[in-house]
Enzyme design. Structure first.
Site, PDB file in Angstrom:
ATOM      1  N   HIS A  29      -4.155   1.830   7.672  1.00  0.00           N
ATOM      2  CA  HIS A  29      -2.774   2.339   7.689  1.00  0.00           C
ATOM      3  C   HIS A  29      -2.610   3.455   6.640  1.00  0.00           C
ATOM      4  O   HIS A  29      -2.022   4.510   6.927  1.00  0.00           O
ATOM      5  CB  HIS A  29      -1.842   1.159   7.414  1.00  0.00           C
ATOM      6  CG  HIS A  29      -0.385   1.478   7.290  1.00  0.00           C
ATOM      7  ND1 HIS A  29       0.574   0.950   8.138  1.00  0.00           N
ATOM      8  CD2 HIS A  29       0.303   2.255   6.400  1.00  0.00           C
ATOM      9  CE1 HIS A  29       1.760   1.412   7.788  1.00  0.00           C
ATOM     10  NE2 HIS A  29       1.627   2.191   6.729  1.00  0.00           N
ATOM     11  N   GLU A  30      -3.143   3.216   5.435  1.00  0.00           N
ATOM     12  CA  GLU A  30      -2.959   4.204   4.355  1.00  0.00           C
ATOM     13  C   GLU A  30      -3.785   5.466   4.586  1.00  0.00           C
ATOM     14  O   GLU A  30      -3.323   6.581   4.312  1.00  0.00           O
ATOM     15  CB  GLU A  30      -3.298   3.587   2.998  1.00  0.00           C
ATOM     16  CG  GLU A  30      -2.486   2.347   2.611  1.00  0.00           C
ATOM     17  CD  GLU A  30      -0.986   2.509   2.760  1.00  0.00           C
ATOM     18  OE1 GLU A  30      -0.481   3.633   2.652  1.00  0.00           O
ATOM     19  OE2 GLU A  30      -0.314   1.483   3.017  1.00  0.00           O
ATOM     20  N   GLN A  67       3.006   9.979   1.128  1.00  0.00           N
ATOM     21  CA  GLN A  67       4.345   9.362   1.192  1.00  0.00           C
ATOM     22  C   GLN A  67       5.235   9.748   0.015  1.00  0.00           C
ATOM     23  O   GLN A  67       6.437   9.493   0.045  1.00  0.00           O
ATOM     24  CB  GLN A  67       4.218   7.836   1.246  1.00  0.00           C
ATOM     25  CG  GLN A  67       3.615   7.318   2.546  1.00  0.00           C
ATOM     26  CD  GLN A  67       3.452   5.815   2.508  1.00  0.00           C
ATOM     27  OE1 GLN A  67       2.459   5.306   2.013  1.00  0.00           O
ATOM     28  NE2 GLN A  67       4.441   5.089   2.999  1.00  0.00           N
ATOM     29  N   HIS A  69      -2.063   7.781   6.824  1.00  0.00           N
ATOM     30  CA  HIS A  69      -1.042   8.611   6.160  1.00  0.00           C
ATOM     31  C   HIS A  69      -1.644   9.918   5.656  1.00  0.00           C
ATOM     32  O   HIS A  69      -1.006  10.976   5.727  1.00  0.00           O
ATOM     33  CB  HIS A  69      -0.438   7.877   4.961  1.00  0.00           C
ATOM     34  CG  HIS A  69       0.686   6.943   5.304  1.00  0.00           C
ATOM     35  ND1 HIS A  69       1.838   7.367   5.921  1.00  0.00           N
ATOM     36  CD2 HIS A  69       0.840   5.612   5.084  1.00  0.00           C
ATOM     37  CE1 HIS A  69       2.658   6.330   6.072  1.00  0.00           C
ATOM     38  NE2 HIS A  69       2.076   5.256   5.580  1.00  0.00           N
ATOM     39  N   CYS A  87       6.176  -0.206   7.025  1.00  0.00           N
ATOM     40  CA  CYS A  87       5.786   0.954   6.229  1.00  0.00           C
ATOM     41  C   CYS A  87       6.957   1.349   5.337  1.00  0.00           C
ATOM     42  O   CYS A  87       8.107   1.365   5.787  1.00  0.00           O
ATOM     43  CB  CYS A  87       5.425   2.116   7.158  1.00  0.00           C
ATOM     44  SG  CYS A  87       4.976   3.626   6.301  1.00  0.00           S
ATOM     45  N   LEU A  88       6.656   1.680   4.084  1.00  0.00           N
ATOM     46  CA  LEU A  88       7.713   2.073   3.157  1.00  0.00           C
ATOM     47  C   LEU A  88       8.393   3.372   3.621  1.00  0.00           C
ATOM     48  O   LEU A  88       9.508   3.663   3.208  1.00  0.00           O
ATOM     49  CB  LEU A  88       7.151   2.246   1.740  1.00  0.00           C
ATOM     50  CG  LEU A  88       6.632   0.946   1.087  1.00  0.00           C
ATOM     51  CD1 LEU A  88       5.954   1.256  -0.236  1.00  0.00           C
ATOM     52  CD2 LEU A  88       7.759  -0.063   0.892  1.00  0.00           C
ATOM     53  N   GLY A 148       0.832  -1.193   0.000  1.00  0.00           N
ATOM     54  CA  GLY A 148       0.000   0.000   0.000  1.00  0.00           C
ATOM     55  C   GLY A 148       0.868   1.245   0.000  1.00  0.00           C
ATOM     56  O   GLY A 148       2.014   1.204   0.474  1.00  0.00           O
TER      57      GLY A 148
HETATM   58 ZN    ZN Z   1       2.907   3.364   5.531  1.00  0.00          ZN
END
Ligand code: ZN
Length: 188
Positions: free
Chosen positions: A149-150, A67, A153, A107-108, A62
């Site tokens: 989670h997304e 991000q 963000h 998380c990226l 995701g």
């Molecule tokens: Zn993330």
């Protein structure tokens, strides 16, 4: 979000795609509040395609526009093993949730770190699709975790915010150190 490690990214046509860099915590841009998309136009569709490319390249499940430094409310997800079930949500909002589950998340934007977070077990999400039409997503399990989670963000929230202050400060210090080392390696 990063998921269980499995096969690599699917092959995508990269023609006409912009390369997007993924921001890393503690970059302050990750803390900004994203703005609703007023019109789902070609620019939004291009951003979604570029974000999907960045997500697949980074082997994430995701990615939120926040991000990649964009303040439009847009997320992309793909939890399929074959990496061919892309979900794009514009202006996603959780309209109902129930239960709770604890899942290990990564998380990226918080590289090389995973931790358990408690979230709703099932959620219903209202959003717009890339055609501009309203859609409703019912999610449970890992998809429910990922969409929560997304959406976090988009509101400037990271999964490490749910951890104790001690744990959060520890991961922040480690990432700051990694960044300094990378900058020094780049300057050498
Ligand atoms: Zn993330």
């Amino acid at each position: 979000m990063t998921g269980p490690l499995r096969n690599g990214p699917r092959t995508l046509s990269t023609a006409h795609m912009a390369h997007l860099d993924i921001l890393h915590h503690p970059d302050p841009r990750l803390r900004r509040q994203a703005e609703p998309v007023q019109q789902v136009d070609d620019a939004v569709r291009r951003l979604a395609a570029d974000m999907a490319q960045a997500m697949y390249a980074a082997q994430g499940v995701g990615l939120a526009a926040t991000q990649v430094g964009d303040l439009r409310r847009l997320i992309v997800m793909d939890l399929s093993a074959e990496r061919d079930q892309l979900i794009v949500l514009v202006n996603p909002e959780i309209s109902a949730s129930e239960g709770s589950q604890v899942c290990e998340e990564g998380c990226l934007s918080v590289p090389e770190y995973r931790a358990e977070v408690e979230r709703a077990e099932r959620v219903e999400v209202q959003a717009l699709g890339l055609d501009g039409e309203p859609l409703r997503l019912e999610a449970d399990g890992l998809l429910a975790v990922c969409v929560q989670h997304e959406i976090d963000h988009l509101d400037g929230r990271l999964f490490i915010d749910y951890l104790s202050r001690l744990k959060r400060e520890r991961v922040t210090r480690r990432l700051e150190k990694l960044r300094r080392e990378a900058a020094q390696a780049g300057a050498a």
